[in-house]
Design a protein around this motif. Sequence first.
Motif, PDB file in Angstrom:
ATOM      1  N   TRP A  95      -5.605   0.664  -8.209  1.00 10.48           N
ATOM      2  CA  TRP A  95      -4.835  -0.500  -7.801  1.00 10.48           C
ATOM      3  C   TRP A  95      -4.702  -1.471  -8.961  1.00 10.48           C
ATOM      4  CZ3 TRP A  95      -3.044  -1.207  -2.691  1.00 10.48           C
ATOM      5  CH2 TRP A  95      -3.469  -0.235  -1.780  1.00 10.48           C
TER       6      TRP A  95
ATOM      7  N   ASP B 103       0.821  -1.210   0.000  1.00 15.66           N
ATOM      8  CA  ASP B 103       0.000   0.000   0.000  1.00 15.66           C
ATOM      9  C   ASP B 103       0.858   1.264   0.000  1.00 15.66           C
ATOM     10  OD1 ASP B 103       1.044  -0.044   2.514  1.00 15.66           O
ATOM     11  OD2 ASP B 103      -0.872  -0.073   3.580  1.00 15.66           O
TER      12      ASP B 103
ATOM     13  N   ARG C   2      -0.820  -3.775  -5.691  1.00 19.31           N
ATOM     14  CA  ARG C   2      -0.075  -2.540  -5.424  1.00 19.31           C
ATOM     15  C   ARG C   2      -0.835  -1.354  -6.019  1.00 19.31           C
ATOM     16  NH1 ARG C   2       1.658  -5.218  -9.737  1.00 19.31           N
ATOM     17  NH2 ARG C   2       2.263  -4.089 -11.628  1.00 19.31           N
ATOM     18  N   ARG C   3      -0.489  -0.159  -5.571  1.00 22.80           N
ATOM     19  CA  ARG C   3      -1.064   1.054  -6.131  1.00 22.80           C
ATOM     20  C   ARG C   3      -0.500   1.277  -7.533  1.00 22.80           C
ATOM     21  NH1 ARG C   3      -3.855   3.995  -2.411  1.00 22.80           N
ATOM     22  NH2 ARG C   3      -3.455   3.540  -0.200  1.00 22.80           N
ATOM     23  N   ASP C   4      -1.338   1.843  -8.415  1.00 21.71           N
ATOM     24  CA  ASP C   4      -0.887   2.037  -9.789  1.00 21.71           C
ATOM     25  C   ASP C   4      -0.334   3.433 -10.061  1.00 21.71           C
ATOM     26  OD1 ASP C   4      -3.111   3.649  -9.801  1.00 21.71           O
ATOM     27  OD2 ASP C   4      -4.221   2.514 -11.317  1.00 21.71           O
TER      28      ASP C   4
ATOM     29  N   ALA D 254      -9.573  -1.140  -4.504  1.00 24.31           N
ATOM     30  CA  ALA D 254      -8.665  -2.258  -4.233  1.00 24.31           C
ATOM     31  C   ALA D 254      -9.419  -3.567  -4.085  1.00 24.31           C
ATOM     32  CB  ALA D 254      -7.840  -1.978  -2.973  1.00 24.31           C
TER      33      ALA D 254
END
Length: 370
Positions: free
Chosen positions: A233, A155, A226-228, A256
């Motif tokens: 996400w 995150d 994971r975050r984009d 997410a």
Amino acid sequence: MAFATRAARGTAARWMAAAMLLLAGFGASAQRVEGDRAKAQGPYAAEVTVTNQAPAQRNAAFARGLVEVLTKITGDRNVTSRPGVGPALRKASEFVEGYDYRQDEGVSASGAPSFRTVIVTRYEKDEVEALIDTFGLPVWPDPRQRPVLWLAIDDGSGPRLVGLDRAAAARPVLDRAVELGYRLGLPAGNAAEQALVAAIWRGDTAAVARASQRYAPPIQVLGKLRRDGKGGWVADWTLVDKGKTLSTWSTAHRDARRAMAGGAEGAADALFKKYSKPREGSGPAGEYTVAFTGVDTTDDYLRLMGHLQQQAVVRRIVPVSASPERLVLRLELISGVEGFKRATAGGGVIEAASSGTGATADTPVEFRLR
């Protein structure tokens, strides 16, 4: 006069109250008590959100619920594209055993109370299974595999493994698997397994497979969420079966939870593709020779051909021979003669006159035109 009217109303009210109490006594066993909420239980039940309790909404919900049930039982997320399923959904109410409504209360994004009406529908098991057999739908058989989910989430503070002690973090993917008719397991999440985060992140399936030897079956779903960088996400997934990579896919969403749920969907697709097969009650698809008697006039012929052309189980019709005694056709069927018999049994047009398989032109299956 007014006094008499009030008295009459009072008497009627007392009789009505007594009648309601009497009816309540007779129906008590079928009523839910306080705190008991309608809920879908088992593979032959479904929950669907509706905007109201009108018949049109209810019938649409019956169709959507039947899709959910067929998806759970077959394991096929694309079951609606199978021949015969579309027409069955248009008469989904015929598969319903019973239904009830539930009101769910929540909180909207603004903090205001929100309410959602859910219809909980139970479907007739025998009718649903007859549908599956009639159209030869492939089924992911029970007991179904329970892959181990090795999910690492970053995150922004570095990737961490989701073990049993943090199961709530993986709830969207775990629940989605249950909706699709199977379950995912989680590793214990001890220190040794936490050290596998780096292997998951670089896609080292061999290292994860070795760590999974203590679990059964030897199937793993590796996921890294994971975050984009754009406020959303992205997740990359790998399904490993007996040490071999069976499928890889990616999911992305601003939420997410939605990105995570895609892990269960991709795993279901891959496992269904590998392990599904027709049920024993379904015949194999193919071409079959079928003979019909009682076709004595042009009207008889047109009635028969019209009936056959309406059957989703029939892909193609090829005339073979015709005589005053019988008409012989070659039918391409999606689920064999047994499926054809089930599909046409209630139409009132034809009836089976033999129990053969019709595998060759010399041994046709016999039917009679009614």
